[in-house]
Structure formats: structure tokens, C-alpha cells
Design a protein around this motif. Structure first.
Motif, mmCIF file in Angstrom:
data_model
loop_
_atom_site.group_PDB
_atom_site.id
_atom_site.type_symbol
_atom_site.label_atom_id
_atom_site.label_comp_id
_atom_site.label_asym_id
_atom_site.label_seq_id
_atom_site.Cartn_x
_atom_site.Cartn_y
_atom_site.Cartn_z
ATOM 1 N N ALA A 1 1.345 -0.903 0.167
ATOM 2 C CA ALA A 1 -0.233 0.061 0.081
ATOM 3 C C ALA A 1 0.338 1.278 -0.091
ATOM 4 O O ALA A 1 1.403 1.426 0.747
ATOM 5 C CB ALA A 1 -1.508 0.055 0.940
ATOM 6 N N VAL A 2 0.358 1.999 -1.075
ATOM 7 C CA VAL A 2 1.524 3.042 -0.973
ATOM 8 C C VAL A 2 0.820 4.699 -1.303
ATOM 9 O O VAL A 2 -0.021 4.398 -1.999
ATOM 10 C CB VAL A 2 2.690 2.717 -2.793
ATOM 11 C CG1 VAL A 2 3.605 4.055 -2.430
ATOM 12 C CG2 VAL A 2 3.524 1.309 -2.405
ATOM 13 N N THR B 1 6.252 10.003 -0.936
ATOM 14 C CA THR B 1 5.722 9.421 -1.004
ATOM 15 C C THR B 1 6.121 7.937 0.050
ATOM 16 O O THR B 1 7.056 7.612 -0.064
ATOM 17 C CB THR B 1 5.933 8.251 -2.595
ATOM 18 O OG1 THR B 1 5.376 9.385 -3.700
ATOM 19 C CG2 THR B 1 5.332 7.121 -2.946
ATOM 20 N N VAL B 2 4.442 7.432 0.708
ATOM 21 C CA VAL B 2 5.112 6.362 1.618
ATOM 22 C C VAL B 2 5.259 5.078 1.108
ATOM 23 O O VAL B 2 3.796 4.456 0.971
ATOM 24 C CB VAL B 2 4.834 6.863 3.100
ATOM 25 C CG1 VAL B 2 5.239 6.349 3.702
ATOM 26 C CG2 VAL B 2 4.908 8.400 2.907
ATOM 27 N N SER B 3 4.921 3.901 1.925
ATOM 28 C CA SER B 3 5.023 2.527 1.848
ATOM 29 C C SER B 3 4.627 2.263 2.942
ATOM 30 O O SER B 3 5.387 1.857 3.789
ATOM 31 C CB SER B 3 6.504 1.781 0.987
ATOM 32 O OG SER B 3 5.745 0.340 0.880
ATOM 33 N N LEU B 4 3.134 1.842 3.493
ATOM 34 C CA LEU B 4 2.874 2.054 4.474
ATOM 35 C C LEU B 4 2.845 0.794 5.119
ATOM 36 O O LEU B 4 3.006 0.955 6.194
ATOM 37 C CB LEU B 4 1.004 2.297 4.107
ATOM 38 C CG LEU B 4 0.995 3.210 3.408
ATOM 39 C CD1 LEU B 4 -0.809 3.121 3.045
ATOM 40 C CD2 LEU B 4 0.970 4.983 3.920
ATOM 41 N N LEU B 5 2.719 -0.528 4.725
ATOM 42 C CA LEU B 5 2.897 -1.110 5.336
ATOM 43 C C LEU B 5 4.722 -2.090 6.156
ATOM 44 O O LEU B 5 4.555 -2.408 6.440
ATOM 45 C CB LEU B 5 2.985 -2.555 4.426
ATOM 46 C CG LEU B 5 0.958 -2.633 3.885
ATOM 47 C CD1 LEU B 5 1.359 -4.323 2.666
ATOM 48 C CD2 LEU B 5 0.593 -3.359 5.271
ATOM 49 N N GLU B 6 5.281 -1.099 5.267
ATOM 50 C CA GLU B 6 7.034 -0.981 5.616
ATOM 51 C C GLU B 6 6.915 -0.302 7.119
ATOM 52 O O GLU B 6 7.699 -0.370 8.023
ATOM 53 C CB GLU B 6 7.875 -0.132 4.943
ATOM 54 C CG GLU B 6 8.501 -0.975 3.466
ATOM 55 C CD GLU B 6 9.331 -0.027 2.479
ATOM 56 O OE1 GLU B 6 9.593 0.782 2.969
ATOM 57 O OE2 GLU B 6 9.330 -1.060 0.973
#
Length: 311
Positions: A49-50, A76-81
Motif C-alpha cells: 500500500a503506497v 511517497t510512503v510505503s505504508l506496510l513498511e
């Protein structure tokens, strides 16, 4: 650690705001400073999820127009990380003294990769040319973000955020499992529909899970492997049903295996220990255990494994 370094080291239907720590109350007439950290609860069935956040601002206060921009550089952020960790979105932004009603995130794009029933995955994006897509990605359908790119996603405070010359840190919890859903009757579209959870501006906390093996208990052999406590996981389930799983480890080799769930919004959680598929565990206390996490107070939940059986 700089913002970029923080991103390297580590946003659905719920946001929650919590005051992580009040710092250096300075009083007087000076403006305050505000930092924002982002964390996430993982999403079952969602592999990636980004989102791209173009700006972040406070609404209210005594400034002209009632708006204080905290960040206007897209990220831009990769949420699951971010599960069990944080990333800094705003670092010590100057905020005029006053009362603020809500925080807003202007989200201008994103994509998610969802797991299908047959084990494959499909990508849903706000557009086929969304800049945050990985190279060569094939978009299967649309991700709809109603009005979040214009008026922004509104995060209301349970109580007004009062700035009086001090420095504060806010923790934003973006629950992936509750924030993305497939639109009924339309297999080619997912919708981002956050539900805002009101919370007092209070300190976050952690839950430590400790697991030991009862006297005389031997874990079974599964597919030729003799299981140990290192093969078990600690599981945390929040009030909305989102699950977070962490492996158990014994860092100091004292026989007690541990896992720590960090950056948690105060509330009630279910905690349990999970064995590999096919193994049934008995524990003391019986699981799951309900844990009430108060503001700023870490909690420890200990389990003793009393039995472990194959079907």
C-alpha cells in the motif's frame, strides 16, 4: 536522523492521532513546534500500500485563514513498511500559538497490491501512470480516493490541539486493513475510505509478549522439524480486527522468548501466541488475552505453553 534517513530506515479505513511526547515546554509568547511521526497497522490480504502525500496542514488557530502548512513537499510512503516502526513526516514545524481543530493530509495518488483468492496479486492504482508504481507494473483496476487530493483527508482531534509555545510530537496511525476496501459490485475498483478514530492527545505505549515452555512440555515435530519457541509468533489484534504478527526471539538466551509491539494508540487489544499451521497450543493464561493499554504505560503479557499437539 534526517527525514530522508528515517524513510530509508523504515499511509485505508482509520487514522488516529496521539501525542507521543511533550517536549521542552517553554511557555511565554514564542510560537510552538510540531513534529509528526507516521506508523501503521498491517493489512490482511494487502501486500503493498503506497500513497503520495502532497501537503500536510493544521486547520484552526489564529493565523490568517486558519491554516498552518506543516509540509508542502510531496512524499511517497510505503505504508506496510511502517508496521511496528515510524517515519518522520514533519520535523519541528513552527506553529503559531492557538487551538487547532483538525489535521489534513492532501493525498494525490497511490496504489495497492491485493492478494487474490488463487494466491496471485493484482495492482489497483489512482492512474495507470501514477509515479509511485514500480517499474513494469501492470495495473488491473482503479484505486479511488474521493476528494483527498483537493480538500484533503480530515483528521479531527477528540479535543482541540492547543499550542502554547511548547514542542510536541504527534503519532499518526494509518491502519491499512481498515482503510482500503473493494467496491461492491465492481471488481475493477478499490476505494480508500478512512474512518477517523478520535483519541485524546496522549502518550503512546508498547506491549511486550513473553513466552516460556512449561515444565516437561515438548513441542512436536512438524514436517521433519523439531519445533521450538522460535517457530511461534506473537499476535496483536486491535479493536477493529487488524492483526499484527511478530516472531518470538530469545536475544539473551535465557529461555524466555519475546516480541514487542510498539507505537500503539491506547485502547484494548487481544494478544495471543500462534503456532505453525497444524499445531494446537495450550497456554496459561488461556488465549487470547485482552490487554487494556493506558496512555504512556507499557504492558507485559506473559504466556506459558502447557501443551502442543498435532491433529
Amino acid at each position: 536522523m534526517s527525514f530522508i534517513d528515517s524513510l530509508r530506515a523504515s499511509l485505508v479505513s482509520r487514522f488516529a492521532m496521539v501525542l507521543l511526547l511533550p517536549l521542552l515546554g517553554c511557555g511565554g509568547g514564542d510560537d510552538g513546534k510540531l513534529s509528526i511521526l507516521l506508523t501503521d497497522a498491517p493489512g490482511d490480504g494487502i501486500e503493498t500500500a503506497v500513497v503520495t502525500i502532497s501537503s500536510i496542514y493544521l486547520q484552526g488557530g489564529d493565523s490568517e485563514g486558519g491554516r498552518v502548512v506543516l509540509r508542502d513537499e510531496p512524499v511517497t510512503v510505503s505504508l506496510l513498511e511502517l508496521a511496528n516502526s515510524t517515519s518522520e513526516l514533519v520535523s519541528e514545524a513552527v506553529v503559531p500559538n492557538g487551538d487547532y481543530d483538525q489535521l489534513r493530509f492532501v493525498i494525490t495518488g497511490g496504489y495497492l497490491e491485493a492478494r487474490n483468492a488463487d494466491g496471485t496479486t493484482s495492482i489497483f492504482a489512482t492512474s495507470d501512470d501514477y509515479a509511485g508504481l514500480p517499474e513494469g507494473a501492470v495495473v488491473s483496476g482503479r484505486l479511488h480516493m474521493p476528494s483527498y487530493g483537493s480538500s484533503g483527508l480530515k483528521v479531527k482531534f477528540a479535543e482541540k490541539l492547543t499550542i502554547e509555545g511548547e514542542q510536541k510530537i504527534l503519532l499518526v496511525d494509518f491502519d491499512v486493513a481498515q482503510s482500503f476496501g473493494k467496491e461492491a459490485g465492481n471488481s475493477g475498483r478499490w476505494v480508500m475510505s478512512p474512518v477517523i478514530k478520535s483519541a485524546e492527545l496522549t502518550a503512546s505505549a508498547s506491549i511486550d509478549v513473553e513466552v516460556t515452555l512449561g515444565a516437561g512440555v515438548v513441542l512436536p515435530t512438524l514436517e521433519g522439524q523439531v519445533l521450538t519457541l522460535a517457530n511461534l509468533n506473537a499476535v496483536l489484534i486491535n479493536a477493529e480486527g487488524s492483526r499484527e504478527t511478530l516472531p518470538l526471539t530469545d536475544a539473551n538466551a535465557d529461555g524466555t522468548f519475546e516480541a514487542t509491539f510498539r507505537f500503539l494508540i491506547p485502547g484494548t487489544f487481544q494478544v495471543q501466541v500462534e503456532a505453525p499451521v497444524g499445531v494446537s497450543l495450550g497456554t496459561t493464561p488461556a488465549q487470547p488475552v485482552s490487554v487494556r493499554l493506558d496512555s504512556g504505560r507499557d504492558s507485559t503479557q506473559a504466556f506459558v505453553v502447557t501443551s502442543a499437539q498435532l491433529p
